[in-house]
Design an enzyme around this catalytic site. Structure first.
Site, PDB file in Angstrom:
ATOM      1  N   HIS A   8      -1.194  -5.751   1.479  1.00 41.30           N
ATOM      2  CA  HIS A   8      -2.415  -6.557   1.335  1.00 41.30           C
ATOM      3  C   HIS A   8      -2.104  -7.771   0.460  1.00 41.30           C
ATOM      4  O   HIS A   8      -1.379  -7.660  -0.521  1.00 41.30           O
ATOM      5  CB  HIS A   8      -3.521  -5.739   0.646  1.00 41.30           C
ATOM      6  CG  HIS A   8      -4.500  -5.125   1.595  1.00 41.30           C
ATOM      7  ND1 HIS A   8      -4.739  -3.774   1.640  1.00 41.30           N
ATOM      8  CD2 HIS A   8      -5.328  -5.683   2.527  1.00 41.30           C
ATOM      9  CE1 HIS A   8      -5.661  -3.528   2.568  1.00 41.30           C
ATOM     10  NE2 HIS A   8      -6.038  -4.670   3.115  1.00 41.30           N
TER      11      HIS A   8
ATOM     12  N   GLU B  86       0.827  -1.209   0.000  1.00 40.32           N
ATOM     13  CA  GLU B  86       0.000   0.000   0.000  1.00 40.32           C
ATOM     14  C   GLU B  86       0.866   1.265   0.000  1.00 40.32           C
ATOM     15  O   GLU B  86       1.863   1.334   0.694  1.00 40.32           O
ATOM     16  CB  GLU B  86      -0.905   0.022   1.243  1.00 40.32           C
ATOM     17  CG  GLU B  86      -1.897  -1.118   1.297  1.00 40.32           C
ATOM     18  CD  GLU B  86      -2.992  -1.008   0.231  1.00 40.32           C
ATOM     19  OE1 GLU B  86      -3.172   0.095  -0.335  1.00 40.32           O
ATOM     20  OE2 GLU B  86      -3.661  -2.034  -0.037  1.00 40.32           O
TER      21      GLU B  86
ATOM     22  N   CYS C  76      -7.208  -2.399   8.113  1.00 44.33           N
ATOM     23  CA  CYS C  76      -5.857  -2.424   7.533  1.00 44.33           C
ATOM     24  C   CYS C  76      -5.328  -1.009   7.393  1.00 44.33           C
ATOM     25  O   CYS C  76      -4.202  -0.706   7.783  1.00 44.33           O
ATOM     26  CB  CYS C  76      -5.875  -3.172   6.198  1.00 44.33           C
ATOM     27  SG  CYS C  76      -6.222  -4.924   6.449  1.00 44.33           S
TER      28      CYS C  76
HETATM   29  N1  PCA Z   1      -8.113  -7.254   6.093  1.00 47.79           N
HETATM   30  C1  PCA Z   1      -9.020  -6.207   6.490  1.00 47.79           C
HETATM   31  C2  PCA Z   1      -8.952  -6.144   7.979  1.00 47.79           C
HETATM   32  C3  PCA Z   1      -8.267  -7.389   8.406  1.00 47.79           C
HETATM   33  C4  PCA Z   1      -7.679  -7.950   7.172  1.00 47.79           C
HETATM   34  O1  PCA Z   1      -6.915  -8.931   7.099  1.00 47.79           O
HETATM   35  C5  PCA Z   1      -8.777  -4.897   5.751  1.00 47.79           C
HETATM   36  O2  PCA Z   1      -8.368  -4.938   4.575  1.00 47.79           O
HETATM   37  O3  PCA Z   1      -9.016  -3.826   6.313  1.00 47.79           O
END
Ligand code: PCA
Length: 205
Positions: A166, A80, A142
């Site tokens: 992610h 990100e 996240c």
């Molecule tokens: N993904 C979520 C919250 C926990 C996770 O593993 C997110 O993308 O916010």
């Protein structure tokens, strides 16, 4: 040896398995490049996750923090670029349903990652793994923990690198979920190892 705090998240919403848990726990205690890895799992709870993350930062005093999260539906490994000062989204695991709330009142509107994400993408591609930079970590947990770590580093004037990656579903999750793209656990693990190697190399150069 430098210290890396690596976090994963517990399962949430319709995702009964969170592949970041297995990755974080398998890498716990390992060394990659100059980094020794300390892994922790964070709760999917807006009121607790940030506090826990900051307590782990205080405990380990890491040179870098990489948080991992599942982005169910994405096809690639996606470091990100930016975290924004907003809590918003579906109910968390404790039933908190937040809307348009600032994470930290006096915090900046957003913070850019301090991880070498372009080099991470280049290395992931050279190793044959699908990856691209993501320009939105969303407004859920996240984004929340990425923002908290970057705000902490800024506020403390700490030389601590921080950011978020992610990942798509693992095959294991895709099988129980039924309708999301996936990568193998082995490839996801390899991808995160590569990102940590790149972080280490980047700091040597
Ligand atoms: N993904 C979520 C919250 C926990 C996770 O593993 C997110 O993308 O916010």
């Amino acid at each position: 040896m430098k210290k890396l705090l690596l976090t994963g998240f517990e399962p949430f919403l319709q995702f009964k398995i969170n592949p970041t848990m297995k990755i974080a726990s398998e890498l716990n205690g390992q060394s990659i490049g100059d980094y020794g890895i300390h892994s922790e799992i964070l709760p999917v709870d807006f009121r607790i996750a940030g506090r826990k993350l900051l307590s782990y930062i205080e405990k380990y005093k890491p040179d870098a923090v990489i948080s991992l999260g599942l982005a169910g539906g994405r096809y690639k490994i996606t470091p990100e670029r930016i975290a924004i000062n907003i809590n918003d989204g579906e109910s968390d695991n404790s039933g908190n349903k937040l809307e348009d709330e600032r994470i930290i009142d006096e915090g900046e509107d957003g913070y850019f990652t301090t991880l070498p994400i372009r080099n991470m993408i280049n290395s992931l591609h050279s190793s044959g793994l699908p990856a691209e930079i993501s320009n939105s970590a969303g407004t859920y947990l996240c984004n929340h923990v990425m923002y908290q770590a970057l705000h902490y580093a800024k506020k403390q004037d700490a030389d601590m690198k921080a950011g978020f990656i992610h990942i798509p579903a693992s095959h294991e999750l895709a099988l129980v979920h039924g309708k999301i793209p996936s990568m193998s656990h082995e490839d996801l693990l390899k991808g995160i190892r590569i990102c940590i190697e790149v972080l280490s190399e980047d700091e040597r150069s």
